[in-house]
Design an enzyme around this catalytic site. Sequence first.
Site, PDB file in Angstrom:
ATOM      1  N   GLU A  87       0.892  -1.224  -0.201  1.00 43.80           N
ATOM      2  CA  GLU A  87       0.037   0.113  -0.065  1.00 43.80           C
ATOM      3  C   GLU A  87       1.019   1.317   0.043  1.00 43.80           C
ATOM      4  O   GLU A  87       0.640   2.276   0.883  1.00 43.80           O
ATOM      5  CB  GLU A  87      -0.948   0.031   1.204  1.00 43.80           C
ATOM      6  CG  GLU A  87      -1.827  -1.254   1.212  1.00 43.80           C
ATOM      7  CD  GLU A  87      -2.910  -1.298   2.390  1.00 43.80           C
ATOM      8  OE1 GLU A  87      -2.839  -0.383   3.363  1.00 43.80           O
ATOM      9  OE2 GLU A  87      -3.800  -2.299   2.283  1.00 43.80           O
ATOM     10  N   ASN A 117       2.053  -4.909  -3.098  1.00 45.11           N
ATOM     11  CA  ASN A 117       0.548  -5.284  -2.834  1.00 45.11           C
ATOM     12  C   ASN A 117       0.115  -4.101  -2.555  1.00 45.11           C
ATOM     13  O   ASN A 117       0.357  -3.147  -1.790  1.00 45.11           O
ATOM     14  CB  ASN A 117       0.757  -6.154  -1.660  1.00 45.11           C
ATOM     15  CG  ASN A 117      -0.818  -6.986  -1.479  1.00 45.11           C
ATOM     16  OD1 ASN A 117      -1.124  -7.539  -2.234  1.00 45.11           O
ATOM     17  ND2 ASN A 117      -1.114  -6.920  -0.303  1.00 45.11           N
ATOM     18  N   ASP A 173     -12.241 -10.472  -0.224  1.00 48.88           N
ATOM     19  CA  ASP A 173     -13.628 -10.702   0.253  1.00 48.88           C
ATOM     20  C   ASP A 173     -14.443  -9.768  -0.182  1.00 48.88           C
ATOM     21  O   ASP A 173     -14.269  -8.809  -1.055  1.00 48.88           O
ATOM     22  CB  ASP A 173     -13.640 -10.350   1.813  1.00 48.88           C
ATOM     23  CG  ASP A 173     -12.657  -9.038   2.166  1.00 48.88           C
ATOM     24  OD1 ASP A 173     -12.845  -8.145   1.334  1.00 48.88           O
ATOM     25  OD2 ASP A 173     -11.920  -9.091   3.145  1.00 48.88           O
ATOM     26  N   GLU A 189      -6.145 -10.587  -1.215  1.00 45.85           N
ATOM     27  CA  GLU A 189      -6.764 -10.401  -0.085  1.00 45.85           C
ATOM     28  C   GLU A 189      -8.320 -10.267  -0.301  1.00 45.85           C
ATOM     29  O   GLU A 189      -9.199  -9.739   0.233  1.00 45.85           O
ATOM     30  CB  GLU A 189      -6.543  -9.252   0.588  1.00 45.85           C
ATOM     31  CG  GLU A 189      -4.939  -8.902   1.177  1.00 45.85           C
ATOM     32  CD  GLU A 189      -4.595  -7.761   1.577  1.00 45.85           C
ATOM     33  OE1 GLU A 189      -5.370  -7.217   2.205  1.00 45.85           O
ATOM     34  OE2 GLU A 189      -3.448  -7.453   1.929  1.00 45.85           O
ATOM     35  N   HIS A 199     -10.472  -6.289  -2.279  1.00 44.23           N
ATOM     36  CA  HIS A 199     -11.596  -6.137  -1.078  1.00 44.23           C
ATOM     37  C   HIS A 199     -12.667  -5.308  -1.574  1.00 44.23           C
ATOM     38  O   HIS A 199     -12.701  -4.049  -1.945  1.00 44.23           O
ATOM     39  CB  HIS A 199     -10.996  -5.278   0.481  1.00 44.23           C
ATOM     40  CG  HIS A 199     -10.016  -5.995   0.982  1.00 44.23           C
ATOM     41  ND1 HIS A 199     -10.040  -7.052   1.777  1.00 44.23           N
ATOM     42  CD2 HIS A 199      -8.668  -5.754   0.919  1.00 44.23           C
ATOM     43  CE1 HIS A 199      -8.817  -7.417   2.133  1.00 44.23           C
ATOM     44  NE2 HIS A 199      -7.920  -6.462   1.813  1.00 44.23           N
TER      45      HIS A 199
END
Length: 368
Positions: A177, A219, A287, A285, A255
């Site tokens: 990030e 990432n 979801d 990651e 996400h």
Amino acid sequence: MRAPSIRRLALRLVLPGVCIAIVACGGRGQPVGPAAPSPAATAARPAGMEVEPLRTAAQASQKLIGAAVTSALLRDGRYAGVLGRHFNYLTAEYEMKWDAIERTRGVRDFSAGDGITAFAQGNGMQVKGHALIWHGSVPGWVAALPAAEMRAAVETHIRSVAEHYRGRVRAWDVVNEAIASDGAGLRDSVFRQKLGDQYIADAFRAARQADPQALLFYNDYGGEGLNQKSDRIYDLVAGLKAQGVPIDGVGLQMHVSTGARPGDASIAANMSRLTSLGLLVNISEMDVRVRDVPGDLAARLEAQRAVYRSIAAVCVAESRCDGITLWGFTDAHSWIDAQFGADDPLLFDEQYGAKPAYYGVLDALWRR
Ligand code: XIL
């Protein structure tokens, strides 16, 4: 990759909470018991321990299927059982971050992360280290250091952690990030303020030196499809490649929610421009939040299944997408509840039953 034997899984089923995984014998904290069933969630869904292992389908498509885990939960038999049955790639949700390892300067505690690598090894899984440099897990003492000392501390941290896990992790998220949320430029983190933009390239170089075998990833979130942020991510990693910085891939966090998700074609095009730089990509990651879907629970879960299926299929279709990691696997334990409000973002429900989302990912992995 080896699937866990039926006997071992059965043992986990009959002995929940007992010291069955290696980590459970040495971990810290209190044993974690299963949550009390809520009537709504006990509606007949096949148990996660009974449905076809995702990892079998992933292996057939030559993909890794991963989950982020919390080490203390590995002593919960249901958690460990479903995890071991379905996944072949593990990521520590918190335990391998700087603040978790070295809250006090010079005192490093690897025990929780070691528990995760031991569990992975015992279950024929690989591990992705996460994350060496992230503005969200900076120990207080680091943030207070003057520039020269911080530069040395960053280098020592990367060297100590990557050397400790050398041979046990397949890949590292080296820098996490580093681009600002809106993609306007580099995030104005404490690392950038004190060390300059150069801290990113330096981190990759230090990681390669400490663990020459591990794949090294950048990432980030919000740059999964084509947009201003993914343009900046592209510029960053293309620049690193051009300078000969050792970077092997880019993780797309993913996400998302059913109402706000990048389109499949946009994700595919973004992956394709990254892979044409000679990089790997992965979904790192994932979801899928559903609370904004109109209609009843069945409608929400069906919309969620469709999102999981189509996004996972983008990775399956991209030969240089090495895998799909979910940020958790059971709705009983997700960071989303605290971050975005109560939701059901994962593949298995709070009782570890297989949700429609599970079938979405399974279908994508089988290319159907
Ligand atoms: C989150 C974890 O889920 C939490 O448990 C922890 O307290 C904070 O970090 N992007 C990332 C992850 O790269 O490391 C974050 O994980 C979620 C957002």
